[in-house]
Design a protein around this motif. Sequence first.
Motif, PDB file in Angstrom:
ATOM      1  N   HIS A  46      13.938   9.195  -3.598  1.00  0.00           N
ATOM      2  CA  HIS A  46      15.164   8.794  -4.298  1.00  0.00           C
ATOM      3  C   HIS A  46      14.811   8.081  -5.599  1.00  0.00           C
ATOM      4  CE1 HIS A  46      19.340   7.714  -4.750  1.00  0.00           C
ATOM      5  NE2 HIS A  46      19.001   6.442  -4.895  1.00  0.00           N
ATOM      6  N   ASN A  47      13.810   7.204  -5.550  1.00  0.00           N
ATOM      7  CA  ASN A  47      13.387   6.472  -6.740  1.00  0.00           C
ATOM      8  C   ASN A  47      12.818   7.427  -7.785  1.00  0.00           C
ATOM      9  OD1 ASN A  47      12.902   4.291  -8.380  1.00  0.00           O
ATOM     10  ND2 ASN A  47      10.983   3.751  -7.390  1.00  0.00           N
ATOM     11  N   GLU A  48      12.043   8.413  -7.351  1.00  0.00           N
ATOM     12  CA  GLU A  48      11.494   9.399  -8.282  1.00  0.00           C
ATOM     13  C   GLU A  48      12.608  10.220  -8.919  1.00  0.00           C
ATOM     14  OE1 GLU A  48       8.364   9.937  -9.359  1.00  0.00           O
ATOM     15  OE2 GLU A  48       7.791   8.129  -8.265  1.00  0.00           O
ATOM     16  N   GLY A  49      13.634  10.505  -8.159  1.00  0.00           N
ATOM     17  CA  GLY A  49      14.771  11.254  -8.710  1.00  0.00           C
ATOM     18  C   GLY A  49      15.463  10.476  -9.801  1.00  0.00           C
ATOM     19  N   TRP A  50      15.629   9.173  -9.589  1.00  0.00           N
ATOM     20  CA  TRP A  50      16.257   8.341 -10.621  1.00  0.00           C
ATOM     21  C   TRP A  50      15.370   8.245 -11.853  1.00  0.00           C
ATOM     22  CZ3 TRP A  50      21.023   7.087 -11.271  1.00  0.00           C
ATOM     23  CH2 TRP A  50      21.881   6.998 -10.175  1.00  0.00           C
TER      24      TRP A  50
ATOM     25  N   SER B  18       1.822  -7.604  10.053  1.00  0.00           N
ATOM     26  CA  SER B  18       1.630  -6.209  10.427  1.00  0.00           C
ATOM     27  C   SER B  18       2.951  -5.451  10.355  1.00  0.00           C
ATOM     28  CB  SER B  18       1.047  -6.116  11.841  1.00  0.00           C
ATOM     29  OG  SER B  18       1.960  -6.698  12.758  1.00  0.00           O
ATOM     30  N   HIS B  19       4.043  -6.195  10.232  1.00  0.00           N
ATOM     31  CA  HIS B  19       5.369  -5.592  10.139  1.00  0.00           C
ATOM     32  C   HIS B  19       5.897  -5.628   8.711  1.00  0.00           C
ATOM     33  CE1 HIS B  19       5.471  -5.508  14.456  1.00  0.00           C
ATOM     34  NE2 HIS B  19       5.200  -6.798  14.501  1.00  0.00           N
ATOM     35  N   ALA B  20       5.017  -5.524   7.743  1.00  0.00           N
ATOM     36  CA  ALA B  20       5.436  -5.580   6.334  1.00  0.00           C
ATOM     37  C   ALA B  20       6.320  -4.387   6.033  1.00  0.00           C
ATOM     38  CB  ALA B  20       4.225  -5.572   5.409  1.00  0.00           C
ATOM     39  N   GLN B  21       7.339  -4.619   5.247  1.00  0.00           N
ATOM     40  CA  GLN B  21       8.262  -3.547   4.913  1.00  0.00           C
ATOM     41  C   GLN B  21       7.645  -2.687   3.827  1.00  0.00           C
ATOM     42  OE1 GLN B  21      11.940  -5.301   3.821  1.00  0.00           O
ATOM     43  NE2 GLN B  21      12.476  -5.864   5.905  1.00  0.00           N
ATOM     44  N   ARG B  22       7.535  -1.430   4.134  1.00  0.00           N
ATOM     45  CA  ARG B  22       7.019  -0.469   3.170  1.00  0.00           C
ATOM     46  C   ARG B  22       8.141   0.496   2.843  1.00  0.00           C
ATOM     47  NH1 ARG B  22       1.609   0.731   6.527  1.00  0.00           N
ATOM     48  NH2 ARG B  22       0.551  -1.228   6.058  1.00  0.00           N
ATOM     49  N   PRO B  23       8.217   0.933   1.589  1.00  0.00           N
ATOM     50  CA  PRO B  23       9.266   1.896   1.249  1.00  0.00           C
ATOM     51  C   PRO B  23       9.047   3.197   2.003  1.00  0.00           C
ATOM     52  CG  PRO B  23       8.001   1.276  -0.706  1.00  0.00           C
ATOM     53  CD  PRO B  23       7.428   0.553   0.460  1.00  0.00           C
TER      54      PRO B  23
END
Length: 70
Positions: free
Chosen positions: A31-35, A19-24
């Motif tokens: 930031h990823n879309e900008g790159w 339940s504590h999965a890391q989500r962006p």
Amino acid sequence: MSDDVRNTPDAPGASGTSSHAQRPSSDSKAHNEGWKEKGVILRVGIYVFATHLFAGFVWLLFYVGDHAGK
């Protein structure tokens, strides 16, 4: 052993979903879309430059061919 931590889904390395999965976060997505956008702009610029370079080379071939002594 009923207190074995390896069988709990939240334990590190457990095969279950946590339940504590890391989500962006939304910041990292932006930031990823900008790159990605910068990458597309760079690629388009390279393609336009390479196309003009090739067209100039073809033009040079026609120019040299037209002025060649026959």
